[in-house]
Motif scaffolding. Sequence first.
Motif, PDB file in Angstrom:
ATOM      1  N   VAL A  33      17.220   1.090  17.433  1.00 58.17           N
ATOM      2  CA  VAL A  33      18.063   0.359  18.059  1.00 58.17           C
ATOM      3  C   VAL A  33      17.794  -1.212  17.789  1.00 58.17           C
ATOM      4  O   VAL A  33      16.539  -1.570  17.968  1.00 58.17           O
ATOM      5  CB  VAL A  33      18.197   0.760  19.761  1.00 58.17           C
ATOM      6  N   GLU A  34      18.811  -1.784  17.956  1.00 57.23           N
ATOM      7  CA  GLU A  34      18.908  -3.197  17.171  1.00 57.23           C
ATOM      8  C   GLU A  34      18.648  -4.245  18.572  1.00 57.23           C
ATOM      9  O   GLU A  34      19.767  -4.851  18.938  1.00 57.23           O
ATOM     10  CB  GLU A  34      20.109  -3.828  16.364  1.00 57.23           C
ATOM     11  N   TYR A  35      17.572  -3.915  19.359  1.00 62.25           N
ATOM     12  CA  TYR A  35      17.269  -4.688  20.568  1.00 62.25           C
ATOM     13  C   TYR A  35      16.821  -5.977  20.011  1.00 62.25           C
ATOM     14  O   TYR A  35      16.083  -6.176  19.131  1.00 62.25           O
ATOM     15  CB  TYR A  35      16.267  -3.882  21.229  1.00 62.25           C
ATOM     16  N   PRO A  36      17.324  -7.039  20.743  1.00 59.26           N
ATOM     17  CA  PRO A  36      18.006  -7.357  21.787  1.00 59.26           C
ATOM     18  C   PRO A  36      19.759  -7.247  21.583  1.00 59.26           C
ATOM     19  O   PRO A  36      20.182  -7.454  22.675  1.00 59.26           O
ATOM     20  CB  PRO A  36      17.423  -8.578  22.512  1.00 59.26           C
ATOM     21  N   GLU A  37      20.069  -7.265  20.450  1.00 61.56           N
ATOM     22  CA  GLU A  37      21.402  -7.463  20.239  1.00 61.56           C
ATOM     23  C   GLU A  37      22.081  -6.374  21.037  1.00 61.56           C
ATOM     24  O   GLU A  37      23.286  -6.261  21.537  1.00 61.56           O
ATOM     25  CB  GLU A  37      21.865  -7.632  18.763  1.00 61.56           C
ATOM     26  N   VAL A  38      21.545  -5.072  20.543  1.00 62.26           N
ATOM     27  CA  VAL A  38      22.144  -3.790  21.298  1.00 62.26           C
ATOM     28  C   VAL A  38      21.242  -3.210  22.404  1.00 62.26           C
ATOM     29  O   VAL A  38      19.962  -2.905  22.160  1.00 62.26           O
ATOM     30  CB  VAL A  38      22.446  -2.743  20.379  1.00 62.26           C
ATOM     31  N   LYS A  39      21.904  -3.448  23.937  1.00 66.40           N
ATOM     32  CA  LYS A  39      20.873  -2.853  24.922  1.00 66.40           C
ATOM     33  C   LYS A  39      21.345  -1.377  25.375  1.00 66.40           C
ATOM     34  O   LYS A  39      22.309  -1.326  25.498  1.00 66.40           O
ATOM     35  CB  LYS A  39      20.822  -3.915  25.878  1.00 66.40           C
ATOM     36  N   ARG A  40      20.315  -0.636  25.296  1.00 68.33           N
ATOM     37  CA  ARG A  40      20.527   0.802  25.865  1.00 68.33           C
ATOM     38  C   ARG A  40      20.572   0.786  27.324  1.00 68.33           C
ATOM     39  O   ARG A  40      19.872  -0.142  27.933  1.00 68.33           O
ATOM     40  CB  ARG A  40      19.356   1.851  25.410  1.00 68.33           C
ATOM     41  N   PRO A  41      21.787   1.425  27.918  1.00 66.81           N
ATOM     42  CA  PRO A  41      21.679   1.445  29.487  1.00 66.81           C
ATOM     43  C   PRO A  41      20.785   2.022  29.959  1.00 66.81           C
ATOM     44  O   PRO A  41      20.139   3.153  29.551  1.00 66.81           O
ATOM     45  CB  PRO A  41      22.901   2.323  29.608  1.00 66.81           C
ATOM     46  N   THR A  42      20.280   1.710  31.212  1.00 67.48           N
ATOM     47  CA  THR A  42      19.055   2.307  31.894  1.00 67.48           C
ATOM     48  C   THR A  42      19.788   3.481  32.974  1.00 67.48           C
ATOM     49  O   THR A  42      20.995   3.403  33.141  1.00 67.48           O
ATOM     50  CB  THR A  42      18.578   1.539  32.745  1.00 67.48           C
ATOM     51  N   GLN A  43      18.920   4.329  33.325  1.00 73.56           N
ATOM     52  CA  GLN A  43      19.428   5.508  34.114  1.00 73.56           C
ATOM     53  C   GLN A  43      19.496   4.717  35.569  1.00 73.56           C
ATOM     54  O   GLN A  43      19.030   3.955  36.000  1.00 73.56           O
ATOM     55  CB  GLN A  43      18.501   6.632  34.494  1.00 73.56           C
ATOM     56  N   PRO A  44      20.508   5.494  36.314  1.00 76.24           N
ATOM     57  CA  PRO A  44      20.965   4.835  37.879  1.00 76.24           C
ATOM     58  C   PRO A  44      19.613   4.563  38.472  1.00 76.24           C
ATOM     59  O   PRO A  44      19.543   3.571  39.286  1.00 76.24           O
ATOM     60  CB  PRO A  44      21.775   5.937  38.343  1.00 76.24           C
ATOM     61  N   ARG A  45      18.761   5.576  38.622  1.00 75.91           N
ATOM     62  CA  ARG A  45      17.426   5.376  39.477  1.00 75.91           C
ATOM     63  C   ARG A  45      16.147   4.600  38.731  1.00 75.91           C
ATOM     64  O   ARG A  45      15.309   4.739  39.215  1.00 75.91           O
ATOM     65  CB  ARG A  45      17.088   6.813  39.964  1.00 75.91           C
ATOM     66  N   PHE A  46      16.471   3.810  37.703  1.00 70.40           N
ATOM     67  CA  PHE A  46      15.312   3.115  36.931  1.00 70.40           C
ATOM     68  C   PHE A  46      14.789   2.320  37.871  1.00 70.40           C
ATOM     69  O   PHE A  46      15.318   1.349  38.461  1.00 70.40           O
ATOM     70  CB  PHE A  46      16.178   2.405  35.747  1.00 70.40           C
ATOM     71  N   HIS A  47      13.451   2.139  37.683  1.00 71.75           N
ATOM     72  CA  HIS A  47      12.693   0.965  38.428  1.00 71.75           C
ATOM     73  C   HIS A  47      12.391  -0.186  37.692  1.00 71.75           C
ATOM     74  O   HIS A  47      11.694  -0.531  36.878  1.00 71.75           O
ATOM     75  CB  HIS A  47      11.344   1.596  38.773  1.00 71.75           C
ATOM     76  N   GLY A  48      13.387  -1.379  37.904  1.00 69.41           N
ATOM     77  CA  GLY A  48      13.339  -2.540  37.296  1.00 69.41           C
ATOM     78  C   GLY A  48      12.618  -3.480  38.471  1.00 69.41           C
ATOM     79  O   GLY A  48      12.082  -3.293  39.352  1.00 69.41           O
ATOM     80  N   ARG A  49      13.523  -4.825  38.189  1.00 70.24           N
ATOM     81  CA  ARG A  49      12.816  -6.072  38.936  1.00 70.24           C
ATOM     82  C   ARG A  49      13.320  -5.829  40.508  1.00 70.24           C
ATOM     83  O   ARG A  49      14.267  -5.110  40.538  1.00 70.24           O
ATOM     84  CB  ARG A  49      13.491  -7.270  38.406  1.00 70.24           C
TER      85      ARG A  49
END
Length: 183
Positions: A33-49
């Motif tokens: 995946v061409e990150y950061p140009e293309v960002k994959r969506p996270t799951q609804p219960r993803f633990h982020g900030r």
Amino acid sequence: MAEDKPGFFSEMFAPVGGFGVTFATMFKKVKTVEYPEVKRPTQPRFHGRHQLNRYPDGLEKCVGCELCAWACPADAILVEGADNDDTPGGTGRFSAGERYGRVYQINYLRCIFCGLCIEACPTRALTMTNFYELAGYNRADLIFTKEQLLAPLQAGMDEPPHPMAEGLSERDYYLGKVEGGAK
């Protein structure tokens, strides 16, 4: 004579076998995946900030109880509570409870994103967002303060400190009976 040795052909073709694996993978479709140009969506219960939430009138949900700091196995959270002061000339009311989190810091260099702090919070003041881009060049930039963690004020919310909504008690706030602030 050479055929009498066991494994003669296997030893002779061993280097070619390695090239066979390389050759076979050369024509497969790349899954990069061409990150950061293309960002994959996270799951609804993803633990982020983390995020410190507010009531609909703008008061903070954090009551400075420090349970999140006690529950953190990585010791990444620092909370210092203070009393709300509604007296004339006082600091004012920042939360619906008796206290509020005067100092709130999360050290993302230590955080392991386990979510135990979220489970420990009695007022649902602390939640985790889907934001995951937490990188920096400076160690001090990865220690988030209360101002960085607080949810932004939405339409109808007043900037704390301000009094609780007219006629509502602390319990009413916890039961979700509060509406937006004065306009």
